[in-house]
Design a protein around this motif. Sequence first.
Motif, PDB file in Angstrom:
ATOM      1  N   TYR A 225       0.827  -1.200   0.000  1.00  0.00           N
ATOM      2  CA  TYR A 225       0.000   0.000   0.000  1.00  0.00           C
ATOM      3  C   TYR A 225       0.869   1.260   0.000  1.00  0.00           C
ATOM      4  O   TYR A 225       0.659   2.163  -0.805  1.00  0.00           O
ATOM      5  N   LYS A 226       1.840   1.314   0.906  1.00  0.00           N
ATOM      6  CA  LYS A 226       2.702   2.488   1.021  1.00  0.00           C
ATOM      7  C   LYS A 226       3.465   2.756  -0.276  1.00  0.00           C
ATOM      8  O   LYS A 226       3.534   3.893  -0.743  1.00  0.00           O
ATOM      9  N   ASP A 227       4.031   1.704  -0.863  1.00  0.00           N
ATOM     10  CA  ASP A 227       4.764   1.871  -2.128  1.00  0.00           C
ATOM     11  C   ASP A 227       3.835   2.276  -3.267  1.00  0.00           C
ATOM     12  O   ASP A 227       4.147   3.169  -4.060  1.00  0.00           O
ATOM     13  N   ALA A 228       2.698   1.606  -3.360  1.00  0.00           N
ATOM     14  CA  ALA A 228       1.765   1.878  -4.456  1.00  0.00           C
ATOM     15  C   ALA A 228       1.251   3.316  -4.391  1.00  0.00           C
ATOM     16  O   ALA A 228       1.213   4.016  -5.401  1.00  0.00           O
ATOM     17  N   ARG A 229       0.864   3.764  -3.219  1.00  0.00           N
ATOM     18  CA  ARG A 229       0.374   5.145  -3.063  1.00  0.00           C
ATOM     19  C   ARG A 229       1.475   6.162  -3.374  1.00  0.00           C
ATOM     20  O   ARG A 229       1.230   7.159  -4.039  1.00  0.00           O
ATOM     21  N   SER A 230       2.693   5.876  -2.896  1.00  0.00           N
ATOM     22  CA  SER A 230       3.788   6.828  -3.127  1.00  0.00           C
ATOM     23  C   SER A 230       4.148   6.932  -4.604  1.00  0.00           C
ATOM     24  O   SER A 230       4.687   7.942  -5.048  1.00  0.00           O
ATOM     25  N   GLU A 231       3.822   5.902  -5.370  1.00  0.00           N
ATOM     26  CA  GLU A 231       4.111   5.922  -6.808  1.00  0.00           C
ATOM     27  C   GLU A 231       2.903   6.335  -7.644  1.00  0.00           C
ATOM     28  O   GLU A 231       2.934   6.243  -8.872  1.00  0.00           O
TER      29      GLU A 231
END
Length: 76
Positions: free
Chosen positions: A14-20
């Motif tokens: 979630y954190k990686d996907a949102r940040s990208e």
Amino acid sequence: MKNIKEYKTTSEWYKDARSEGYNFPVAMCHGLDVGQRKLKLSFADVFKLFIKNKIIIQVNDSFIYNLEGYLAIKNN
């Protein structure tokens, strides 16, 4: 983003996907967590299973989620 196999939890992904800049419903994250518990599979295995069974569909930078979640697999 990293290879899906490298994520241990929905939260990490979630954190990686949102940040990208990826877009997806929060219900998808809940569904992935429930799928892991009910199917006794890793995050990566549930994610791949949901993709294979069209429970999650990716369109460019957005994900579409079938709210039936893991139950959609049993209904096929």
